[in-house]
Write a protein that holds these residues in place. Structure first.
Motif, PDB file in Angstrom:
ATOM      1  N   ARG A  29    -112.538 -26.922 -57.480  1.00 55.12           N
ATOM      2  CA  ARG A  29    -113.325 -26.434 -58.606  1.00 55.12           C
ATOM      3  C   ARG A  29    -114.814 -26.575 -58.307  1.00 55.12           C
ATOM      4  O   ARG A  29    -115.602 -25.672 -58.569  1.00 55.12           O
ATOM      5  CB  ARG A  29    -112.944 -27.212 -59.867  1.00 55.12           C
ATOM      6  CG  ARG A  29    -113.748 -26.841 -61.109  1.00 55.12           C
ATOM      7  CD  ARG A  29    -113.351 -27.679 -62.331  1.00 55.12           C
ATOM      8  NE  ARG A  29    -113.257 -29.109 -62.075  1.00 55.12           N
ATOM      9  CZ  ARG A  29    -114.296 -29.951 -62.073  1.00 55.12           C
ATOM     10  NH1 ARG A  29    -115.488 -29.522 -62.340  1.00 55.12           N
ATOM     11  NH2 ARG A  29    -114.110 -31.231 -61.832  1.00 55.12           N
ATOM     12  N   GLU A  30    -115.209 -27.705 -57.717  1.00 55.72           N
ATOM     13  CA  GLU A  30    -116.621 -27.946 -57.419  1.00 55.72           C
ATOM     14  C   GLU A  30    -117.150 -26.946 -56.393  1.00 55.72           C
ATOM     15  O   GLU A  30    -118.277 -26.455 -56.532  1.00 55.72           O
ATOM     16  CB  GLU A  30    -116.819 -29.378 -56.899  1.00 55.72           C
ATOM     17  CG  GLU A  30    -116.491 -30.445 -57.909  1.00 55.72           C
ATOM     18  CD  GLU A  30    -115.030 -30.879 -57.928  1.00 55.72           C
ATOM     19  OE1 GLU A  30    -114.738 -31.871 -58.625  1.00 55.72           O
ATOM     20  OE2 GLU A  30    -114.191 -30.233 -57.272  1.00 55.72           O
ATOM     21  N   PHE A  31    -116.341 -26.638 -55.379  1.00 53.62           N
ATOM     22  CA  PHE A  31    -116.728 -25.646 -54.383  1.00 53.62           C
ATOM     23  C   PHE A  31    -116.956 -24.284 -55.046  1.00 53.62           C
ATOM     24  O   PHE A  31    -117.973 -23.637 -54.821  1.00 53.62           O
ATOM     25  CB  PHE A  31    -115.663 -25.539 -53.292  1.00 53.62           C
ATOM     26  CG  PHE A  31    -115.976 -24.525 -52.227  1.00 53.62           C
ATOM     27  CD1 PHE A  31    -116.733 -24.884 -51.129  1.00 53.62           C
ATOM     28  CD2 PHE A  31    -115.511 -23.225 -52.322  1.00 53.62           C
ATOM     29  CE1 PHE A  31    -117.030 -23.953 -50.138  1.00 53.62           C
ATOM     30  CE2 PHE A  31    -115.798 -22.289 -51.344  1.00 53.62           C
ATOM     31  CZ  PHE A  31    -116.565 -22.656 -50.245  1.00 53.62           C
ATOM     32  N   GLY A  34    -120.086 -24.146 -57.010  1.00 53.12           N
ATOM     33  CA  GLY A  34    -121.241 -24.011 -56.124  1.00 53.12           C
ATOM     34  C   GLY A  34    -121.431 -22.588 -55.643  1.00 53.12           C
ATOM     35  O   GLY A  34    -122.552 -22.076 -55.601  1.00 53.12           O
ATOM     36  N   VAL A  35    -120.330 -21.928 -55.273  1.00 53.00           N
ATOM     37  CA  VAL A  35    -120.403 -20.529 -54.853  1.00 53.00           C
ATOM     38  C   VAL A  35    -120.959 -19.675 -55.993  1.00 53.00           C
ATOM     39  O   VAL A  35    -121.898 -18.882 -55.798  1.00 53.00           O
ATOM     40  CB  VAL A  35    -119.024 -19.990 -54.408  1.00 53.00           C
ATOM     41  CG1 VAL A  35    -119.061 -18.480 -54.222  1.00 53.00           C
ATOM     42  CG2 VAL A  35    -118.555 -20.679 -53.139  1.00 53.00           C
ATOM     43  N   ARG A  36    -120.398 -19.842 -57.164  1.00 53.28           N
ATOM     44  CA  ARG A  36    -120.841 -19.024 -58.300  1.00 53.28           C
ATOM     45  C   ARG A  36    -122.310 -19.298 -58.635  1.00 53.28           C
ATOM     46  O   ARG A  36    -123.077 -18.361 -58.873  1.00 53.28           O
ATOM     47  CB  ARG A  36    -119.958 -19.285 -59.515  1.00 53.28           C
ATOM     48  CG  ARG A  36    -120.308 -18.380 -60.669  1.00 53.28           C
ATOM     49  CD  ARG A  36    -119.308 -18.475 -61.772  1.00 53.28           C
ATOM     50  NE  ARG A  36    -119.748 -17.657 -62.890  1.00 53.28           N
ATOM     51  CZ  ARG A  36    -118.950 -17.081 -63.729  1.00 53.28           C
ATOM     52  NH1 ARG A  36    -117.645 -17.224 -63.618  1.00 53.28           N
ATOM     53  NH2 ARG A  36    -119.420 -16.353 -64.721  1.00 53.28           N
ATOM     54  N   ALA A  37    -122.712 -20.552 -58.636  1.00 51.29           N
ATOM     55  CA  ALA A  37    -124.106 -20.894 -58.916  1.00 51.29           C
ATOM     56  C   ALA A  37    -125.026 -20.259 -57.877  1.00 51.29           C
ATOM     57  O   ALA A  37    -126.076 -19.700 -58.215  1.00 51.29           O
ATOM     58  CB  ALA A  37    -124.294 -22.406 -58.935  1.00 51.29           C
ATOM     59  N   SER A  38    -124.625 -20.309 -56.622  1.00 55.31           N
ATOM     60  CA  SER A  38    -125.421 -19.728 -55.554  1.00 55.31           C
ATOM     61  C   SER A  38    -125.569 -18.219 -55.725  1.00 55.31           C
ATOM     62  O   SER A  38    -126.677 -17.677 -55.629  1.00 55.31           O
ATOM     63  CB  SER A  38    -124.764 -20.029 -54.206  1.00 55.31           C
ATOM     64  OG  SER A  38    -125.494 -19.462 -53.150  1.00 55.31           O
ATOM     65  N   ARG A  54    -128.626 -25.793 -61.261  1.00 56.48           N
ATOM     66  CA  ARG A  54    -128.767 -27.000 -60.451  1.00 56.48           C
ATOM     67  C   ARG A  54    -127.418 -27.692 -60.309  1.00 56.48           C
ATOM     68  O   ARG A  54    -126.527 -27.515 -61.129  1.00 56.48           O
ATOM     69  CB  ARG A  54    -129.744 -27.963 -61.124  1.00 56.48           C
ATOM     70  CG  ARG A  54    -131.078 -27.349 -61.452  1.00 56.48           C
ATOM     71  CD  ARG A  54    -132.053 -27.593 -60.340  1.00 56.48           C
ATOM     72  NE  ARG A  54    -133.371 -27.097 -60.726  1.00 56.48           N
ATOM     73  CZ  ARG A  54    -134.120 -26.380 -59.941  1.00 56.48           C
ATOM     74  NH1 ARG A  54    -133.703 -26.062 -58.757  1.00 56.48           N
ATOM     75  NH2 ARG A  54    -135.299 -25.965 -60.331  1.00 56.48           N
ATOM     76  N   CYS A  55    -127.313 -28.514 -59.290  1.00 58.99           N
ATOM     77  CA  CYS A  55    -126.067 -29.249 -59.048  1.00 58.99           C
ATOM     78  C   CYS A  55    -125.829 -30.247 -60.174  1.00 58.99           C
ATOM     79  O   CYS A  55    -126.687 -31.072 -60.471  1.00 58.99           O
ATOM     80  CB  CYS A  55    -126.143 -29.985 -57.719  1.00 58.99           C
ATOM     81  SG  CYS A  55    -124.626 -30.887 -57.340  1.00 58.99           S
ATOM     82  N   ALA A  66    -118.985 -30.945 -52.052  1.00 62.56           N
ATOM     83  CA  ALA A  66    -118.221 -29.706 -52.221  1.00 62.56           C
ATOM     84  C   ALA A  66    -119.067 -28.639 -52.898  1.00 62.56           C
ATOM     85  O   ALA A  66    -119.025 -27.465 -52.514  1.00 62.56           O
ATOM     86  CB  ALA A  66    -116.954 -29.972 -53.030  1.00 62.56           C
ATOM     87  N   TRP A  67    -119.847 -29.031 -53.902  1.00 61.36           N
ATOM     88  CA  TRP A  67    -120.694 -28.074 -54.619  1.00 61.36           C
ATOM     89  C   TRP A  67    -121.693 -27.442 -53.659  1.00 61.36           C
ATOM     90  O   TRP A  67    -121.858 -26.230 -53.638  1.00 61.36           O
ATOM     91  CB  TRP A  67    -121.416 -28.777 -55.771  1.00 61.36           C
ATOM     92  CG  TRP A  67    -122.022 -27.857 -56.767  1.00 61.36           C
ATOM     93  CD1 TRP A  67    -121.409 -27.297 -57.850  1.00 61.36           C
ATOM     94  CD2 TRP A  67    -123.374 -27.372 -56.805  1.00 61.36           C
ATOM     95  NE1 TRP A  67    -122.300 -26.505 -58.552  1.00 61.36           N
ATOM     96  CE2 TRP A  67    -123.506 -26.538 -57.939  1.00 61.36           C
ATOM     97  CE3 TRP A  67    -124.467 -27.575 -55.991  1.00 61.36           C
ATOM     98  CZ2 TRP A  67    -124.694 -25.904 -58.267  1.00 61.36           C
ATOM     99  CZ3 TRP A  67    -125.667 -26.937 -56.315  1.00 61.36           C
ATOM    100  CH2 TRP A  67    -125.767 -26.115 -57.442  1.00 61.36           C
TER     101      TRP A  67
END
Length: 99
Positions: A29-31, A34-38, A54-55, A66-67
């Motif tokens: 989920r964290e990965f 992170g992809v979506r946030a990026s 932000r993280c 992972a994020w």
């Protein structure tokens, strides 16, 4: 306009990658966050009033790692998509309007 409406291309790219059975359920989920946030950050750059995501995790944790791994992967996805779009003679506005 809501956040998802503003981030059409980012959301489309995220969903197309993680809809695949070979990728979707095999990432944390964290990965994925992170992809979506990026992707959202890449699409939001330069837009008036856009605030980068932000993280949400504590430095030094596996979730934090992972994020940020997801953030790196999201940037790669974004740049690959941009290169494909340029090769096909489309710009970002064309892709957002047609997807």
């Amino acid at each position: 306009m809501n956040r998802e409406g503003e981030m059409g291309k980012a959301i489309d790219l995220f969903e197309s990658v993680f809809a695949s059975a070979s990728v979707g359920d095999k990432r944390s989920r964290e990965f994925k966050e992170g992809v979506r946030a990026s992707l959202e950050n890449m699409e939001g750059l330069g837009k008036l009033g856009y605030r980068m995501r932000r993280c949400p995790y504590t430095a030094g944790t596996a979730s934090f790692d992972a994020w940020f791994a997801g953030v790196r992967e999201g940037k790669k996805m974004w740049y690959v998509r941009q290169a494909i779009d340029r090769r096909n003679g489309r710009n970002s506005a064309d892709v957002s309007a047609n997807n």
